[in-house]
Write a protein that holds these residues in place. Sequence first.
Motif, PDB file in Angstrom:
ATOM      1  N   GLY A 101      -9.442  32.532 -11.262  1.00 51.23           N
ATOM      2  CA  GLY A 101     -10.338  31.878 -10.330  1.00 51.23           C
ATOM      3  C   GLY A 101      -9.581  31.081  -9.287  1.00 51.23           C
ATOM      4  O   GLY A 101      -8.362  31.217  -9.107  1.00 51.23           O
ATOM      5  N   LYS A 102     -10.301  30.217  -8.602  1.00 54.96           N
ATOM      6  CA  LYS A 102      -9.698  29.408  -7.550  1.00 54.96           C
ATOM      7  C   LYS A 102      -9.035  28.169  -8.146  1.00 54.96           C
ATOM      8  O   LYS A 102      -9.584  27.546  -9.051  1.00 54.96           O
ATOM      9  CB  LYS A 102     -10.767  28.977  -6.540  1.00 54.96           C
ATOM     10  CG  LYS A 102     -11.400  30.135  -5.781  1.00 54.96           C
ATOM     11  CD  LYS A 102     -12.428  29.619  -4.800  1.00 54.96           C
ATOM     12  CE  LYS A 102     -13.061  30.781  -4.019  1.00 54.96           C
ATOM     13  NZ  LYS A 102     -14.080  30.315  -3.053  1.00 54.96           N
ATOM     14  N   PRO A 103      -7.872  27.808  -7.632  1.00 55.63           N
ATOM     15  CA  PRO A 103      -7.211  26.587  -8.125  1.00 55.63           C
ATOM     16  C   PRO A 103      -8.081  25.364  -7.871  1.00 55.63           C
ATOM     17  O   PRO A 103      -8.559  25.138  -6.747  1.00 55.63           O
ATOM     18  CB  PRO A 103      -5.911  26.525  -7.316  1.00 55.63           C
ATOM     19  CG  PRO A 103      -5.686  27.926  -6.851  1.00 55.63           C
ATOM     20  CD  PRO A 103      -7.046  28.519  -6.647  1.00 55.63           C
ATOM     21  N   ALA A 104      -8.295  24.581  -8.925  1.00 55.54           N
ATOM     22  CA  ALA A 104      -9.123  23.380  -8.789  1.00 55.54           C
ATOM     23  C   ALA A 104      -8.328  22.222  -8.217  1.00 55.54           C
ATOM     24  O   ALA A 104      -8.877  21.368  -7.530  1.00 55.54           O
ATOM     25  CB  ALA A 104      -9.702  22.997 -10.156  1.00 55.54           C
ATOM     26  N   ARG A 105      -7.017  22.199  -8.478  1.00 56.73           N
ATOM     27  CA  ARG A 105      -6.161  21.104  -8.002  1.00 56.73           C
ATOM     28  C   ARG A 105      -4.709  21.535  -8.145  1.00 56.73           C
ATOM     29  O   ARG A 105      -4.386  22.509  -8.823  1.00 56.73           O
ATOM     30  CB  ARG A 105      -6.414  19.823  -8.799  1.00 56.73           C
ATOM     31  CG  ARG A 105      -6.291  20.034 -10.291  1.00 56.73           C
ATOM     32  CD  ARG A 105      -6.808  18.869 -11.102  1.00 56.73           C
ATOM     33  NE  ARG A 105      -5.912  17.735 -11.095  1.00 56.73           N
ATOM     34  CZ  ARG A 105      -6.029  16.691 -11.911  1.00 56.73           C
ATOM     35  NH1 ARG A 105      -7.028  16.652 -12.774  1.00 56.73           N
ATOM     36  NH2 ARG A 105      -5.176  15.690 -11.861  1.00 56.73           N
ATOM     37  N   GLU A 106      -3.847  20.809  -7.496  1.00 52.47           N
ATOM     38  CA  GLU A 106      -2.424  21.098  -7.561  1.00 52.47           C
ATOM     39  C   GLU A 106      -1.813  20.455  -8.810  1.00 52.47           C
ATOM     40  O   GLU A 106      -2.208  19.357  -9.216  1.00 52.47           O
ATOM     41  CB  GLU A 106      -1.716  20.560  -6.317  1.00 52.47           C
ATOM     42  CG  GLU A 106      -2.137  21.234  -5.027  1.00 52.47           C
ATOM     43  CD  GLU A 106      -1.698  22.693  -4.964  1.00 52.47           C
ATOM     44  OE1 GLU A 106      -0.620  23.007  -5.542  1.00 52.47           O
ATOM     45  OE2 GLU A 106      -2.421  23.503  -4.369  1.00 52.47           O
ATOM     46  N   ILE A 107      -0.845  21.158  -9.404  1.00 51.82           N
ATOM     47  CA  ILE A 107      -0.166  20.564 -10.553  1.00 51.82           C
ATOM     48  C   ILE A 107       0.724  19.424 -10.073  1.00 51.82           C
ATOM     49  O   ILE A 107       1.253  19.453  -8.957  1.00 51.82           O
ATOM     50  CB  ILE A 107       0.666  21.607 -11.328  1.00 51.82           C
ATOM     51  CG1 ILE A 107       1.769  22.200 -10.456  1.00 51.82           C
ATOM     52  CG2 ILE A 107      -0.215  22.702 -11.872  1.00 51.82           C
ATOM     53  CD1 ILE A 107       2.724  23.091 -11.220  1.00 51.82           C
ATOM     54  N   GLU A 108       0.859  18.391 -10.909  1.00 49.46           N
ATOM     55  CA  GLU A 108       1.570  17.184 -10.505  1.00 49.46           C
ATOM     56  C   GLU A 108       3.052  17.234 -10.852  1.00 49.46           C
ATOM     57  O   GLU A 108       3.869  16.565 -10.220  1.00 49.46           O
ATOM     58  CB  GLU A 108       0.911  15.960 -11.152  1.00 49.46           C
ATOM     59  CG  GLU A 108      -0.553  15.796 -10.740  1.00 49.46           C
ATOM     60  CD  GLU A 108      -1.215  14.620 -11.427  1.00 49.46           C
ATOM     61  OE1 GLU A 108      -0.500  13.790 -12.021  1.00 49.46           O
ATOM     62  OE2 GLU A 108      -2.456  14.530 -11.375  1.00 49.46           O
ATOM     63  N   ARG A 109       3.424  17.977 -11.905  1.00 48.62           N
ATOM     64  CA  ARG A 109       4.831  18.084 -12.284  1.00 48.62           C
ATOM     65  C   ARG A 109       5.033  19.344 -13.107  1.00 48.62           C
ATOM     66  O   ARG A 109       4.092  19.883 -13.687  1.00 48.62           O
ATOM     67  CB  ARG A 109       5.280  16.854 -13.071  1.00 48.62           C
ATOM     68  CG  ARG A 109       4.409  16.517 -14.256  1.00 48.62           C
ATOM     69  CD  ARG A 109       4.897  15.260 -14.944  1.00 48.62           C
ATOM     70  NE  ARG A 109       4.010  14.856 -16.012  1.00 48.62           N
ATOM     71  CZ  ARG A 109       4.234  13.840 -16.828  1.00 48.62           C
ATOM     72  NH1 ARG A 109       5.341  13.129 -16.682  1.00 48.62           N
ATOM     73  NH2 ARG A 109       3.385  13.521 -17.771  1.00 48.62           N
TER      74      ARG A 109
END
Length: 611
Positions: free
Chosen positions: A438-446
């Motif tokens: 699906g679509k990315p909900a948010r960017e990974i932080e680390r």
Amino acid sequence: MFDLLGWVPIVPLLGFLLLVFYGRRLSNFHVAWIGAGSVGISAVLVALLGFEFLQGPMAPYRLTLGSWIVSGDLSIPFGFYLDALSLTMLFVVTGVGFLIHLYAAEFMEEDADYARFFAYMNLFVAAMLVLVLADSLLLLYLGWEGVGLGSYLLIGFWYQNPTNGYAARKAFVMTRIGDTALALGLFLLFTELHTLDIQSLMGRVQSQWTTGAVLPIVAAALILGGAVGKSAQLPLQTWLPDAMAGPTPVSALIHAATMVTAGVYLIARTHALFVLAPPVQGAVALIGAVTLLMAGCSGLVQTDIKRILAYSTISQIGYMFLALGVGAWSAAVFHLLTHAFFKALLFLAAGAVIFSFHHEHDIFRMGGLRKAMPLAFWSFVIGSAALTALPFTSGFYSKHEILLAAYETSPILWGAGCLGALITGIYSFRLVFVVFFGKPAREIERKIGGRMSIPLVLLSVLALCGGLLQIPLESVFPALPEPTSRHASSFISFITLAAPILGAAIAVLFYLTGTFSAPHVIELQWTRRISRLFLTGWDLDAIYGAVLIRPFKILAALNKDDVFDKLYRGIAWLSLQLHRLASATQTGRIRWYASSMAWGAVVVIAIGLLS
């Protein structure tokens, strides 16, 4: 070489002691070396012992370290017992345990209580090693209680949050219910058979008790009570989903390598007793079948990534209980082995996602991570395939063996197992598709580093190929009878194979291609209530609260002044008054004492004359 067996649990115990007394003075680097290194040394020792054991005649080996308890007829040495069953457990506890420790070295690196965490982890592993190596049920019980203590400390590790403390207490209390039953079982066995040495005890069970007699049924039922509590089976399974309050490496250790497998090991180790108690052995199979279905249904609707895996653990332990109940002892232990590989992989992969999202657990706040986290993605795919028991994965071989054995005993139990396999396919790949597609909900932080990546790679290999590592258990368990019909066996094998594949296909239609809308189905009037029931774990906590906890609180409130304390206070008051009365006679006057003695003599003489 076998003389080194005693060092297998001692080395992690030494690591625990070093970290307890000197952990605050050490850097994180040295803490990690002691915490993970001690378990790694034990894993190397187990590998060397295992190689020598498997190269030889595979005869059991007993190591006595000294005398522990000597009292009357009770003589308990501090000794360890190595055979094919305990060796299998050692590979799981030390091998998978070391990979989890290595992973935790990076996962927990920023925690202020880094040394305390590894101290608890080492204690937990040491207790589990004592449990599986014990040559007597009393020493096994020592390890059993040590595992319970370790679980309490680790589940409530972040004790600053009251919810975590509650989860730890819940796990401790609920498992204590089973532990009490187990203790009563040990009392009964020693009273009747005058030994707690496991091998001697099983020999006396077979020679002195008959099948279906009252004593073996009661003893087996009490041991089953202990196993149900530790392995989170119906009706004592509600503590395990809440145990997700602990750090993710703790969840992996409890679910994959140690605590929840203890009940399975206990029943397998005392299988000779259960053979003499057919009603109890049937209850083991029934408990496993019902638990695997209930937990599987709950896993379908969870949104917390770790709770989905928690319910899958309860379900997979249910398969092991099902195997034990139908006499497929080797299949149960085989599934315990493969489950350790793919469940540790899934929890550590989930931990990688949680780590990258700064402790986010809701799967619907993730999505589209396939390209951003390729290692976690493939770890989840492999782990879910093995959990679902898709062909050519480790989970396929062990679960397939269990279901075929179940069919020989009861087609109903086999049907429950196949339905559970279908459900497992749905919730396993639902998790994969929601989190990684699906679509990315948010960017990974680390991003994760090498210490977290290496265990994922190794466990992925084991989850795929672990089915080839089965240790021969013929010297421990009796062989299963041959299938009654080859034609029926082929047909049943086909259905058993198709069930998990069908489950995965349903997940594809609902959560990958969008052919059917899962939210629309859940929002239907008749499914909404069912979904809520599954989400709350069949409302068992509410039922226990209404039937057990609330009445107990009411009684406690009514008896807040404690009637029994009033009775004891009354006895104390009466004693005080008698003391004062006696003290009044001590005037210090010689004439008073002389006259008292005279009158006393008169009374004694009069009594003598009258009698």
